[in-house]
Design a protein around this motif. Sequence first.
Motif, PDB file in Angstrom:
ATOM      1  N   TYR A 279      -3.926  10.195  -2.101  1.00  0.00           N
ATOM      2  CA  TYR A 279      -4.618   8.964  -2.490  1.00  0.00           C
ATOM      3  C   TYR A 279      -3.712   7.781  -2.178  1.00  0.00           C
ATOM      4  O   TYR A 279      -2.509   7.926  -1.922  1.00  0.00           O
ATOM      5  CB  TYR A 279      -4.992   8.987  -3.973  1.00  0.00           C
ATOM      6  CG  TYR A 279      -3.834   9.231  -4.899  1.00  0.00           C
ATOM      7  CD1 TYR A 279      -3.082   8.176  -5.411  1.00  0.00           C
ATOM      8  CD2 TYR A 279      -3.474  10.522  -5.270  1.00  0.00           C
ATOM      9  CE1 TYR A 279      -2.007   8.389  -6.243  1.00  0.00           C
ATOM     10  CE2 TYR A 279      -2.398  10.764  -6.115  1.00  0.00           C
ATOM     11  CZ  TYR A 279      -1.671   9.692  -6.602  1.00  0.00           C
ATOM     12  OH  TYR A 279      -0.604   9.921  -7.430  1.00  0.00           O
ATOM     13  N   GLU A 280      -4.297   6.586  -2.209  1.00  0.00           N
ATOM     14  CA  GLU A 280      -3.561   5.369  -1.879  1.00  0.00           C
ATOM     15  C   GLU A 280      -3.712   4.350  -3.000  1.00  0.00           C
ATOM     16  O   GLU A 280      -4.800   4.188  -3.579  1.00  0.00           O
ATOM     17  CB  GLU A 280      -4.091   4.775  -0.575  1.00  0.00           C
ATOM     18  CG  GLU A 280      -3.338   3.519  -0.112  1.00  0.00           C
ATOM     19  CD  GLU A 280      -3.958   2.938   1.150  1.00  0.00           C
ATOM     20  OE1 GLU A 280      -3.367   3.106   2.221  1.00  0.00           O
ATOM     21  OE2 GLU A 280      -5.036   2.314   1.042  1.00  0.00           O
TER      22      GLU A 280
ATOM     23  N   LYS B   1       0.853  -1.188   0.000  1.00  0.00           N
ATOM     24  CA  LYS B   1       0.000   0.000   0.000  1.00  0.00           C
ATOM     25  C   LYS B   1       0.892   1.243   0.000  1.00  0.00           C
ATOM     26  O   LYS B   1       1.708   1.433   0.907  1.00  0.00           O
ATOM     27  CB  LYS B   1      -0.914   0.010   1.218  1.00  0.00           C
ATOM     28  CG  LYS B   1      -2.029  -1.016   1.161  1.00  0.00           C
ATOM     29  CD  LYS B   1      -3.002  -0.833   2.319  1.00  0.00           C
ATOM     30  CE  LYS B   1      -4.168  -1.802   2.225  1.00  0.00           C
ATOM     31  NZ  LYS B   1      -5.149  -1.590   3.322  1.00  0.00           N
TER      32      LYS B   1
ATOM     33  N   SER C  52      -7.584   4.292  -3.870  1.00  0.00           N
ATOM     34  CA  SER C  52      -8.537   4.901  -2.942  1.00  0.00           C
ATOM     35  C   SER C  52      -8.193   6.379  -2.744  1.00  0.00           C
ATOM     36  O   SER C  52      -7.019   6.735  -2.567  1.00  0.00           O
ATOM     37  CB  SER C  52      -8.505   4.196  -1.579  1.00  0.00           C
ATOM     38  OG  SER C  52      -8.729   2.804  -1.719  1.00  0.00           O
TER      39      SER C  52
ATOM     40  N   LYS D 139      -5.848  -1.460  -6.733  1.00  0.00           N
ATOM     41  CA  LYS D 139      -6.936  -0.707  -6.120  1.00  0.00           C
ATOM     42  C   LYS D 139      -6.450   0.694  -5.737  1.00  0.00           C
ATOM     43  O   LYS D 139      -5.406   0.848  -5.108  1.00  0.00           O
ATOM     44  CB  LYS D 139      -7.456  -1.440  -4.888  1.00  0.00           C
ATOM     45  CG  LYS D 139      -8.033  -2.814  -5.210  1.00  0.00           C
ATOM     46  CD  LYS D 139      -8.522  -3.529  -3.955  1.00  0.00           C
ATOM     47  CE  LYS D 139      -9.091  -4.909  -4.285  1.00  0.00           C
ATOM     48  NZ  LYS D 139      -9.560  -5.625  -3.071  1.00  0.00           N
TER      49      LYS D 139
END
Length: 373
Positions: free
Chosen positions: A359-360, A289, A325, A323
């Motif tokens: 953002y991640e 992440k 986020s 992904k």
Amino acid sequence: DLEIGDLSKLRKKIENRITSIIKYQKEKGVDGKKMKTNYRIVVTVMAESYAKGTIKLSYVVRNARWKALYDIRANNDNDKIDFNYKAQVLQNTGIDWENVPLTISTNNPNTNKTKPELHPWYVNYLYAYHKNKRSNVAVLEEVAMEPNAPVESKKSEAMKASDFVNVIENRISADFKINLNYTIPSDAKDHIILIEQFSLDADYKYVTVPKYDLSAYLVAEIKGLREKQLVPGKANIFFDGAYVGFTYINPHTDKDEMLLSLGKDPNIIVKRVPVSKEIKERVIGERIKKTFAYNITVKNMKNQTVNMVVEDQIPISVDKDIKISVIDIDKAEHDVKTGKLVWSFKLKPKESRSITFSYEIEYNKKKEINIRY
């Protein structure tokens, strides 16, 4: 067989013939290279009895065309944008148009006027077969030299060329009937004719995209172009009397407004830097992440309040295993489909504004992603 004497006589006869042809051309004012075609029209008339009248003849020629050319003038002290709508008329028909009235039309008689018909559409299985592949051919549409910027003339109360133009709007086109006579020689060169002059309202704003460029661009948003029935064409841009470049007007869009970039303003200072303390990388099992964060600052060094627009973006994943986020976008307008972020605000003189967004991204630690800080 010809004897040598006979050949000499034949040669002298040919030379005399050439001499007489050259003499004739000089007497008629032609040199053999610039001879024009003599055009003739034959009309057959049938009448039951004696009659007297006038025949009016009209015909279509192919070697004539016009294309649009625009001058767009903006002023820092005015909320109006001035347009000069001009036609570049070219004809090579072989006949000079001397002192004739012109009608400029947006209609193209060479285009198809019949709607297409739908026929049954059959679907079947494909069977393999061999076919020779042909390479695509790139077409060069047009290469043109950039014209010099026209010289501005002083204002006066005299009538302008555009005052002699009547606009006739049809269902699918517009005709500009020009009540001034023009002379257009058959020389295959462009001749400028003024069609119309008009002004449109504009909203000015400064736009910056600091991810790619730390400059602020003055942009005019012009509305009402669709009502003018314009045709696509090149537009020269003038700001405060100076030539700043050119653009291309394409009215065949679904938008009624046009964004006109007028150049950079060094009095708007923009910075974009990563926020080090917010940038993190964590490994959780088979996943990584990464957190990304940026700070944008904008400062107005001008002596007037400006409308400011800042644009940036959030990346978009094209793999369901990656992904993304959003953590914080600082009240930006976020287009989820494109990832675009837009901040709109006013900046007073000497005022600055700070924007932070983050953002991640989560992905497989055994793979690399095409992103960097």
